[in-house]
Design a protein around this motif. Structure first.
Motif, PDB file in Angstrom:
ATOM      1  N   ALA A  27       0.698  -1.424  -0.117  1.00 22.52           N
ATOM      2  CA  ALA A  27       0.035   0.083   0.002  1.00 22.52           C
ATOM      3  C   ALA A  27       0.852   1.317   0.172  1.00 22.52           C
ATOM      4  N   LEU A  28       1.911   1.341   0.750  1.00 22.67           N
ATOM      5  CA  LEU A  28       2.887   2.239   0.870  1.00 22.67           C
ATOM      6  C   LEU A  28       3.380   2.712  -0.537  1.00 22.67           C
ATOM      7  N   THR A  29       3.934   1.481  -1.339  1.00 25.74           N
ATOM      8  CA  THR A  29       4.514   1.790  -2.429  1.00 25.74           C
ATOM      9  C   THR A  29       3.335   2.275  -3.315  1.00 25.74           C
ATOM     10  N   ASP A  30       2.337   1.992  -3.470  1.00 24.12           N
ATOM     11  CA  ASP A  30       1.541   2.140  -4.424  1.00 24.12           C
ATOM     12  C   ASP A  30       0.851   3.784  -3.988  1.00 24.12           C
ATOM     13  N   VAL A  31       0.693   4.264  -2.910  1.00 23.53           N
ATOM     14  CA  VAL A  31       0.266   5.323  -2.659  1.00 23.53           C
ATOM     15  C   VAL A  31       1.432   6.430  -3.105  1.00 23.53           C
ATOM     16  N   VAL A  32       2.680   5.953  -2.739  1.00 23.93           N
ATOM     17  CA  VAL A  32       3.766   6.919  -3.162  1.00 23.93           C
ATOM     18  C   VAL A  32       4.030   7.084  -4.464  1.00 23.93           C
ATOM     19  N   GLY A  33       3.675   5.990  -5.429  1.00 21.56           N
ATOM     20  CA  GLY A  33       3.883   5.894  -6.868  1.00 21.56           C
ATOM     21  C   GLY A  33       2.792   6.839  -7.250  1.00 21.56           C
ATOM     22  N   ASP A  34       1.567   6.478  -6.802  1.00 21.81           N
ATOM     23  CA  ASP A  34       0.294   7.382  -7.188  1.00 21.81           C
ATOM     24  C   ASP A  34       0.511   8.899  -7.335  1.00 21.81           C
ATOM     25  N   GLU A  35       1.121   9.265  -6.047  1.00 16.73           N
ATOM     26  CA  GLU A  35       1.187  10.862  -5.785  1.00 16.73           C
ATOM     27  C   GLU A  35       2.337  11.351  -6.509  1.00 16.73           C
ATOM     28  N   LEU A  36       3.332  10.544  -6.782  1.00  9.54           N
ATOM     29  CA  LEU A  36       4.327  11.234  -7.783  1.00  9.54           C
ATOM     30  C   LEU A  36       4.044  11.109  -9.139  1.00  9.54           C
ATOM     31  N   GLY A  48      12.334  11.643   5.370  1.00  9.83           N
ATOM     32  CA  GLY A  48      12.703  12.252   3.923  1.00  9.83           C
ATOM     33  C   GLY A  48      11.493  12.520   2.980  1.00  9.83           C
ATOM     34  N   THR A  49      11.853  13.092   1.603  1.00 13.32           N
ATOM     35  CA  THR A  49      10.848  13.536   0.800  1.00 13.32           C
ATOM     36  C   THR A  49      10.959  12.569  -0.583  1.00 13.32           C
ATOM     37  N   PHE A  50       9.662  12.274  -1.131  1.00 15.65           N
ATOM     38  CA  PHE A  50       9.874  11.736  -2.464  1.00 15.65           C
ATOM     39  C   PHE A  50       9.335  12.679  -3.391  1.00 15.65           C
ATOM     40  N   VAL A  51      10.084  13.001  -4.391  1.00 16.68           N
ATOM     41  CA  VAL A  51       9.729  14.112  -5.349  1.00 16.68           C
ATOM     42  C   VAL A  51       9.895  13.705  -6.621  1.00 16.68           C
ATOM     43  N   VAL A  52       9.282  14.346  -7.838  1.00 18.70           N
ATOM     44  CA  VAL A  52       9.345  14.265  -9.174  1.00 18.70           C
ATOM     45  C   VAL A  52      10.400  15.141  -9.646  1.00 18.70           C
ATOM     46  N   ARG A  53      11.460  14.798 -10.351  1.00 17.67           N
ATOM     47  CA  ARG A  53      12.502  15.833 -11.014  1.00 17.67           C
ATOM     48  C   ARG A  53      12.142  15.793 -12.499  1.00 17.67           C
ATOM     49  N   GLU A  54      12.137  16.977 -12.918  1.00 13.92           N
ATOM     50  CA  GLU A  54      12.079  17.079 -14.554  1.00 13.92           C
ATOM     51  C   GLU A  54      13.518  17.015 -15.199  1.00 13.92           C
ATOM     52  N   PRO A  77      11.424   9.733 -10.483  1.00 12.65           N
ATOM     53  CA  PRO A  77      11.402  10.003  -9.119  1.00 12.65           C
ATOM     54  C   PRO A  77      12.825  10.191  -8.317  1.00 12.65           C
ATOM     55  N   SER A  78      12.855  10.728  -7.482  1.00 20.06           N
ATOM     56  CA  SER A  78      13.867  11.270  -6.388  1.00 20.06           C
ATOM     57  C   SER A  78      13.462  11.118  -5.241  1.00 20.06           C
ATOM     58  N   PHE A  79      14.559  10.798  -4.325  1.00 16.12           N
ATOM     59  CA  PHE A  79      14.361  10.765  -2.878  1.00 16.12           C
ATOM     60  C   PHE A  79      15.407  11.739  -2.034  1.00 16.12           C
ATOM     61  N   LYS A  80      15.006  12.660  -1.317  1.00 17.92           N
ATOM     62  CA  LYS A  80      15.776  13.706  -0.673  1.00 17.92           C
ATOM     63  C   LYS A  80      15.836  13.178   0.996  1.00 17.92           C
ATOM     64  N   ALA A  81      16.884  12.474   1.521  1.00 19.48           N
ATOM     65  CA  ALA A  81      16.692  12.197   2.869  1.00 19.48           C
ATOM     66  C   ALA A  81      16.555  13.386   3.869  1.00 19.48           C
TER      67      ALA A  81
END
Length: 90
Positions: A27-36, A48-54, A77-81
């Motif tokens: 569920a966590l991976t699905d939600v994070v993927g959907d939001e990104l 940390g923060t999961f973000v989308v980088r262009e 997708p990118s992760f900033k600790a």
């Protein structure tokens, strides 16, 4: 650590069955993927923060032939600790 080892560790620490821990991870991976995919970011305070980088379009070279190629723009997708995670690792 792979996914099954992560599920085992979470099940042990949270004192829940492995099946339930597996569903939580899924569920966590699905939600994070959907939001990104929607262009949002997911912030977990202290972790940390999961973000989308262009990534803009650019030119490159085919390493086999040396031919110039055009690489299309993309979103990645990118992760900033977070600070707490950085401090824990160091």
């Amino acid at each position: 650590m792979n996914k099954s080892e992560l599920i085992d560790a979470i099940a042990e620490r949270a004192d829940v069955p492995k099946a339930q821990a597996g569903r939580v991870i899924d569920a966590l991976t699905d939600v994070v993927g959907d939001e990104l995919a929607d262009g949002s970011q997911v912030s977990l305070v202290g972790f940390g923060t999961f973000v989308v980088r262009e990534r803009p379009a650019r030119s490159g070279r085919n390493p086999r032939t040396g031919e110039a190629i055009q690489i299309a723009a993309s979103r990645t997708p990118s992760f900033k600790a977070g600070k707490a995670l950085k401090d824990r690792v160091n």
